[in-house]
Design a protein around this motif. Structure first.
Motif, PDB file in Angstrom:
ATOM      1  N   LEU A 259       0.824  -1.198   0.000  1.00 47.65           N
ATOM      2  CA  LEU A 259       0.000   0.000   0.000  1.00 47.65           C
ATOM      3  C   LEU A 259       0.864   1.256   0.000  1.00 47.65           C
ATOM      4  O   LEU A 259       0.586   2.219  -0.720  1.00 47.65           O
ATOM      5  CB  LEU A 259      -0.933   0.003   1.212  1.00 47.65           C
ATOM      6  N   ARG A 260       1.925   1.245   0.778  1.00 46.17           N
ATOM      7  CA  ARG A 260       2.812   2.413   0.843  1.00 46.17           C
ATOM      8  C   ARG A 260       3.464   2.683  -0.512  1.00 46.17           C
ATOM      9  O   ARG A 260       3.582   3.843  -0.934  1.00 46.17           O
ATOM     10  CB  ARG A 260       3.883   2.183   1.904  1.00 46.17           C
ATOM     11  N   VAL A 261       3.878   1.619  -1.182  1.00 46.86           N
ATOM     12  CA  VAL A 261       4.491   1.811  -2.503  1.00 46.86           C
ATOM     13  C   VAL A 261       3.497   2.444  -3.466  1.00 46.86           C
ATOM     14  O   VAL A 261       3.845   3.353  -4.233  1.00 46.86           O
ATOM     15  CB  VAL A 261       5.002   0.469  -3.066  1.00 46.86           C
ATOM     16  N   LEU A 262       2.254   1.992  -3.424  1.00 47.83           N
ATOM     17  CA  LEU A 262       1.244   2.535  -4.328  1.00 47.83           C
ATOM     18  C   LEU A 262       0.935   3.994  -4.007  1.00 47.83           C
ATOM     19  O   LEU A 262       0.644   4.787  -4.902  1.00 47.83           O
ATOM     20  CB  LEU A 262      -0.033   1.698  -4.251  1.00 47.83           C
ATOM     21  N   GLN A 263       0.996   4.342  -2.735  1.00 43.32           N
ATOM     22  CA  GLN A 263       0.694   5.717  -2.330  1.00 43.32           C
ATOM     23  C   GLN A 263       1.863   6.663  -2.564  1.00 43.32           C
ATOM     24  O   GLN A 263       1.690   7.783  -3.040  1.00 43.32           O
ATOM     25  CB  GLN A 263       0.303   5.732  -0.847  1.00 43.32           C
ATOM     26  N   GLU A 264       3.073   6.211  -2.219  1.00 47.07           N
ATOM     27  CA  GLU A 264       4.235   7.101  -2.213  1.00 47.07           C
ATOM     28  C   GLU A 264       5.254   6.792  -3.307  1.00 47.07           C
ATOM     29  O   GLU A 264       6.172   7.581  -3.525  1.00 47.07           O
ATOM     30  CB  GLU A 264       4.928   7.028  -0.844  1.00 47.07           C
ATOM     31  N   ARG A 265       5.111   5.617  -3.942  1.00 47.62           N
ATOM     32  CA  ARG A 265       6.075   5.159  -4.958  1.00 47.62           C
ATOM     33  C   ARG A 265       7.483   5.090  -4.379  1.00 47.62           C
ATOM     34  O   ARG A 265       8.481   5.367  -5.069  1.00 47.62           O
ATOM     35  CB  ARG A 265       6.037   6.069  -6.186  1.00 47.62           C
ATOM     36  N   THR A 266       7.532   4.730  -3.125  1.00 48.57           N
ATOM     37  CA  THR A 266       8.801   4.639  -2.415  1.00 48.57           C
ATOM     38  C   THR A 266       8.774   3.428  -1.485  1.00 48.57           C
ATOM     39  O   THR A 266       7.733   3.107  -0.912  1.00 48.57           O
ATOM     40  CB  THR A 266       9.060   5.897  -1.567  1.00 48.57           C
ATOM     41  N   PHE A 267       9.921   2.758  -1.326  1.00 47.87           N
ATOM     42  CA  PHE A 267      10.021   1.632  -0.396  1.00 47.87           C
ATOM     43  C   PHE A 267      11.482   1.480   0.016  1.00 47.87           C
ATOM     44  O   PHE A 267      12.390   2.143  -0.513  1.00 47.87           O
ATOM     45  CB  PHE A 267       9.525   0.338  -1.055  1.00 47.87           C
ATOM     46  N   GLU A 268      11.720   0.629   1.000  1.00 50.87           N
ATOM     47  CA  GLU A 268      13.077   0.250   1.378  1.00 50.87           C
ATOM     48  C   GLU A 268      13.261  -1.234   1.112  1.00 50.87           C
ATOM     49  O   GLU A 268      12.336  -2.025   1.306  1.00 50.87           O
ATOM     50  CB  GLU A 268      13.354   0.523   2.863  1.00 50.87           C
ATOM     51  N   ARG A 269      14.452  -1.604   0.702  1.00 48.86           N
ATOM     52  CA  ARG A 269      14.755  -3.018   0.550  1.00 48.86           C
ATOM     53  C   ARG A 269      14.756  -3.687   1.923  1.00 48.86           C
ATOM     54  O   ARG A 269      14.958  -3.035   2.949  1.00 48.86           O
ATOM     55  CB  ARG A 269      16.118  -3.219  -0.121  1.00 48.86           C
ATOM     56  N   VAL A 270      14.533  -4.994   1.942  1.00 51.32           N
ATOM     57  CA  VAL A 270      14.577  -5.738   3.200  1.00 51.32           C
ATOM     58  C   VAL A 270      15.976  -5.587   3.810  1.00 51.32           C
ATOM     59  O   VAL A 270      16.995  -5.814   3.149  1.00 51.32           O
ATOM     60  CB  VAL A 270      14.265  -7.233   2.966  1.00 51.32           C
ATOM     61  N   GLY A 271      15.993  -5.160   5.071  1.00 49.72           N
ATOM     62  CA  GLY A 271      17.279  -4.965   5.755  1.00 49.72           C
ATOM     63  C   GLY A 271      17.935  -3.634   5.448  1.00 49.72           C
ATOM     64  O   GLY A 271      19.053  -3.385   5.892  1.00 49.72           O
ATOM     65  N   GLY A 272      17.256  -2.743   4.733  1.00 48.18           N
ATOM     66  CA  GLY A 272      17.857  -1.456   4.372  1.00 48.18           C
ATOM     67  C   GLY A 272      17.047  -0.291   4.891  1.00 48.18           C
ATOM     68  O   GLY A 272      15.898  -0.423   5.295  1.00 48.18           O
ATOM     69  N   ASN A 273      17.666   0.893   4.883  1.00 49.98           N
ATOM     70  CA  ASN A 273      17.005   2.118   5.325  1.00 49.98           C
ATOM     71  C   ASN A 273      16.914   3.161   4.219  1.00 49.98           C
ATOM     72  O   ASN A 273      16.209   4.163   4.353  1.00 49.98           O
ATOM     73  CB  ASN A 273      17.771   2.731   6.510  1.00 49.98           C
ATOM     74  N   GLU A 274      17.617   2.941   3.134  1.00 53.86           N
ATOM     75  CA  GLU A 274      17.658   3.921   2.042  1.00 53.86           C
ATOM     76  C   GLU A 274      16.382   3.823   1.207  1.00 53.86           C
ATOM     77  O   GLU A 274      16.041   2.738   0.714  1.00 53.86           O
ATOM     78  CB  GLU A 274      18.877   3.650   1.164  1.00 53.86           C
ATOM     79  N   PRO A 275      15.646   4.918   1.029  1.00 55.44           N
ATOM     80  CA  PRO A 275      14.426   4.864   0.218  1.00 55.44           C
ATOM     81  C   PRO A 275      14.752   4.666  -1.265  1.00 55.44           C
ATOM     82  O   PRO A 275      15.715   5.234  -1.785  1.00 55.44           O
ATOM     83  CB  PRO A 275      13.756   6.211   0.467  1.00 55.44           C
ATOM     84  N   VAL A 276      13.934   3.862  -1.903  1.00 52.14           N
ATOM     85  CA  VAL A 276      14.075   3.597  -3.340  1.00 52.14           C
ATOM     86  C   VAL A 276      12.815   4.134  -4.023  1.00 52.14           C
ATOM     87  O   VAL A 276      11.699   3.778  -3.665  1.00 52.14           O
ATOM     88  CB  VAL A 276      14.230   2.094  -3.618  1.00 52.14           C
ATOM     89  N   HIS A 277      13.011   5.014  -5.004  1.00 50.11           N
ATOM     90  CA  HIS A 277      11.885   5.616  -5.712  1.00 50.11           C
ATOM     91  C   HIS A 277      11.698   4.895  -7.054  1.00 50.11           C
ATOM     92  O   HIS A 277      12.675   4.670  -7.782  1.00 50.11           O
ATOM     93  CB  HIS A 277      12.144   7.107  -5.957  1.00 50.11           C
ATOM     94  N   VAL A 278      10.443   4.565  -7.358  1.00 51.26           N
ATOM     95  CA  VAL A 278      10.167   3.849  -8.607  1.00 51.26           C
ATOM     96  C   VAL A 278       8.968   4.468  -9.316  1.00 51.26           C
ATOM     97  O   VAL A 278       8.090   5.053  -8.683  1.00 51.26           O
ATOM     98  CB  VAL A 278       9.885   2.354  -8.356  1.00 51.26           C
ATOM     99  N   ASP A 279       8.948   4.332 -10.628  1.00 54.08           N
ATOM    100  CA  ASP A 279       7.788   4.706 -11.445  1.00 54.08           C
ATOM    101  C   ASP A 279       7.290   3.413 -12.091  1.00 54.08           C
ATOM    102  O   ASP A 279       7.842   2.942 -13.090  1.00 54.08           O
ATOM    103  CB  ASP A 279       8.195   5.714 -12.514  1.00 54.08           C
ATOM    104  N   VAL A 280       6.281   2.828 -11.487  1.00 50.08           N
ATOM    105  CA  VAL A 280       5.790   1.517 -11.914  1.00 50.08           C
ATOM    106  C   VAL A 280       4.266   1.570 -12.063  1.00 50.08           C
ATOM    107  O   VAL A 280       3.575   2.097 -11.193  1.00 50.08           O
ATOM    108  CB  VAL A 280       6.179   0.414 -10.900  1.00 50.08           C
ATOM    109  N   ARG A 281       3.788   1.005 -13.142  1.00 51.09           N
ATOM    110  CA  ARG A 281       2.339   0.827 -13.316  1.00 51.09           C
ATOM    111  C   ARG A 281       1.997  -0.581 -12.822  1.00 51.09           C
ATOM    112  O   ARG A 281       2.564  -1.570 -13.272  1.00 51.09           O
ATOM    113  CB  ARG A 281       1.978   0.965 -14.798  1.00 51.09           C
ATOM    114  N   LEU A 282       1.054  -0.688 -11.877  1.00 58.54           N
ATOM    115  CA  LEU A 282       0.729  -1.962 -11.260  1.00 58.54           C
ATOM    116  C   LEU A 282      -0.540  -2.554 -11.856  1.00 58.54           C
ATOM    117  O   LEU A 282      -1.576  -1.884 -11.953  1.00 58.54           O
ATOM    118  CB  LEU A 282       0.550  -1.805  -9.748  1.00 58.54           C
ATOM    119  N   LEU A 283      -0.445  -3.811 -12.259  1.00 58.97           N
ATOM    120  CA  LEU A 283      -1.593  -4.610 -12.647  1.00 58.97           C
ATOM    121  C   LEU A 283      -1.660  -5.799 -11.699  1.00 58.97           C
ATOM    122  O   LEU A 283      -0.628  -6.396 -11.387  1.00 58.97           O
ATOM    123  CB  LEU A 283      -1.454  -5.113 -14.089  1.00 58.97           C
TER     124      LEU A 283
END
Length: 456
Positions: A259-283
Motif C-alpha cells: 500500500l505504501r508503494v502505491l501511495q508514495e512510490r517509495t520503499f526500502e529493501r529488506v534490511g535497508g534504510n535507504e528509500p528507493v523511488h520507482v515509477d511503476v504501473r501496477l496490474l
C-alpha cells in the motif's frame, strides 16, 4: 469424404421411394417425408444439406415448406419439383428463394447435376462467410495473446484499450485459467510503457519472507544467505509494468508495505534504510472475491480500493460461446506444428463434445486437452475418443438463484430442456413455448452444436 445428406419430400410414395433408392445408390445420405410438415420436422432434427420437394402436397405444400426453410435454415438449398409446363409456379419458387427447379417426370441425370451445382454454391457461400468471419476476427482480436470474438471478450478488449494509455492500477479478476496474465501483458503492450520491462510475480508461490524480498529486494547480510544486494521486482519494473498474480494471497504485513508503494512510490529493501523511488504501473489479478476478503478481515480495505481503480473481469470459457471452437482450432494448429504431425481438424462429434463441455479449468484446460488429443491422435483429425474427458450434459450444471442473471437462467432452461428432449429442438421449443428459431439462435450464441442424428 462422406456424401451430403438430402431430404426428399413427396406425397407420392412411388416417386418418393424411387428418388430415395436412386440417391442412395449415388452414396448420398437420404431422408424422406410424405408432406411439408413431416419434412420440416426432419429438417429441424437432422439439418440436411439439401432439400428436394414436390410443389403440390397435402397438409403443407412445397411453397410453404420453402418459406419455412428460408426462415429457419436459410443456408439449406431447396430444389422445387413442379408439374410439366407449370412455369409460373417455378418462377414463384425461384423468387421465393428456391435454389433451382425441375419438371416432372424427373430426369435423374439432370437432378444429379442440379444437386451438385446447388451444393457447390452452398459450399462457396459458406467459404465466403468463413472468410468474412476470419476478417472480422482479425479486426476484433487485436490484443496480443488473446483470442476470441464473443461479446464477453469484445467487452474485455474495449476495456483494455481504454485503460492501457493511463497509469491507473487495474484489478483483473476471473476464474483460474481464463487468461488474466495474458490480458495483463496485452494492456502493457498497448500502453506507452510497452518498450519498458513487463515484470510478473506469482504471489501465492512464495512464503511471506521470500515474497517481501522478491517484491522489494534486500541488502547484503539482511538475512542468512543474503550474501549480496538483490534488486526486487519493483525496481526491475521501473518505468514499466509490474503484474502481481494471485494478489489475494499476499499476507497482511506485506499488504501494508505494498500500500505504501502505491501511495508514495517509495520503499526500502529488506534490511535497508535507504528509500528507493520507482515509477511503476501496477496490474494485479486474483480468482478470489477481494470484496468478500475485505469483509472477512483478510484483506486491507484501503489496499483493495487502491487496486480497484479499474476492474476488468475475464469471462469463464463456458460463457464465451463460439470462442471454444476458435481456441480449439488455434491450439490444434499450434500442437500439430510442435509435434510435427498432420492433424487437419476435429471430427463433428469431437467438436460437439468440445463446445458442450463445461471447462471448469477454462482456457488452460482446453489447451491441455487439445495438446493431449493431438499427441494421441492416430488419424489426420481429432476424434471424439481422443479428447481426455467424458461427455458432459449440455445443460452444464444448475444456476444459482438468487445470484444468476436472467441470461444465465434462460441458458440453463434451454439447455436443460434440450437434454431432457434428447436434443430435439422441436420438442424443446414445444415444452418451453418458444419458437424453434429462438432455440437455434440461442444455441448459436452459446456456441453449442447438437450432434447430428444418424440415419437408420
Amino acid at each position: 469424404m462422406s456424401k451430403a445428406r438430402i431430404l426428399v419430400v413427396d406425397d407420392e410414395a412411388s416417386a418418393r421411394n424411387g428418388l430415395v433408392k436412386l440417391l442412395t445408390q449415388e452414396e448420398y445420405v437420404v431422408d424422406a417425408a410424405a408432406d411439408g410438415k413431416e419434412g420440416l420436422e426432419i429438417i429441424l432434427e437432422k439439418a440436411p444439406d439439401l432439400v428436394v420437394t414436390d410443389l403440390k402436397m397435402p397438409v403443407m405444400g412445397g411453397m410453404d415448406l420453402l418459406a419455412r426453410v428460408k426462415e429457419q435454415a436459410p443456408a439449406i438449398p431447396v430444389i422445387m419439383v413442379t408439374a410439366l409446363g407449370d412455369v409460373s409456379s417455378a418462377v414463384l419458387a425461384m423468387r421465393a428463394g428456391a435454389a433451382d427447379y425441375l419438371s416432372k417426370p424427373i430426369d435423374f441425370g439432370a437432378l444429379l447435376v442440379t444437386i451438385e451445382r446447388s451444393l457447390e454454391r452452398r459450399e462457396l457461400a459458406a467459404e465466403a462467410e468463413n472468410l468474412r468471419r476470419q476478417l472480422r476476427q482479425r479486426d476484433q482480436e487485436g490484443l496480443e495473446g488473446l483470442l476470441g470474438t464473443s461479446p464477453a471478450m469484445n467487452k474485455v478488449y474495449r476495456m483494455a484499450r481504454q485503460v492501457a494509455p493511463s497509469r491507473a492500477t487495474v484489478l483483473i479478476t476471473g476464474e483460474s485459467g481464463t487468461g488474466k496474465g495474458e490480458l495483463a501483458r496485452a494492456i502493457h503492450t498497448l500502453s506507452p510503457r510497452a518498450k519498458a520491462p513487463f515484470v510478473a510475480l506469482h504471489c501465492a508461490a512464495l512464503a511471506e519472507s521470500l515474497l517481501e524480498s522478491e517484491l522489494f529486494g534486500h541488502e547484503r547480510g539482511s538475512f542468512t544467505g543474503a550474501d549480496k544486494r538483490r534488486t526486487g521486482r519493483f525496481e526491475q519494473a521501473h518505468n514499466g509494468t509490474l503484474f502481481l498474480d494471485e494478489i489475494g494471497e499476499i499476507p497482511q504485513p506485506t499488504q501494508v508495505k505494498l500500500l505504501r508503494v502505491l501511495q508514495e512510490r517509495t520503499f526500502e529493501r529488506v534490511g535497508g534504510n535507504e528509500p528507493v523511488h520507482v515509477d511503476v504501473r501496477l496490474l494485479a489479478a486474483t480468482n478470489k472475491d477481494l470484496a468478500a476478503e475485505v469483509r472477512e478481515g483478510r484483506f486491507r480495505e484501503d489496499l483493495y480500493y487502491r487496486l480497484h481503480v479499474v476492474h476488468v473481469e475475464m469471462p469463464p470459457l463456458r460463457l464465451r460461446g463460439n470462442d471454444v471452437a476458435m481456441l480449439a482450432d488455434h491450439f490444434l494448429r499450434k500442437f500439430a506444428r510442435e509435434n510435427h504431425k498432420r492433424v487437419d481438424g476435429f471430427a463433428e462429434a469431437a467438436r460437439a463434445k468440445l463446445v458442450g463441455h463445461r471447462w471448469s479449468g477454462n482456457v488452460r484446460e482446453l489447451e491441455n486437452a487439445v495438446e493431449r488429443a493431438v499427441v494421441l491422435a492416430e488419424g489426420n483429425r481429432i476424434e471424439e475418443d481422443d479428447l481426455p474427458f467424458d461427455g458432459t450434459p449440455i445443460a452444464q450444471g444448475p444456476v444459482r438463484i438468487p445470484g444468476a442473471t436472467m441470461a444465465e437462467i434462460e441458458k440453463y432452461a434451454i439447455l436443460s430442456t434440450l437434454e431432457a428432449a434428447n436434443g430435439s429442438t422441436a420438442r424443446a421449443a414445444d415444452i418451453l413455448d418458444i419458437s424453434v428459431r429462438t432455440i437455434q439462435y440461442r444455441l448459436h450464441e452459446y456456441g453449442v452444436v447438437l450432434p447430428r442424428a444418424r440415419s437408420s
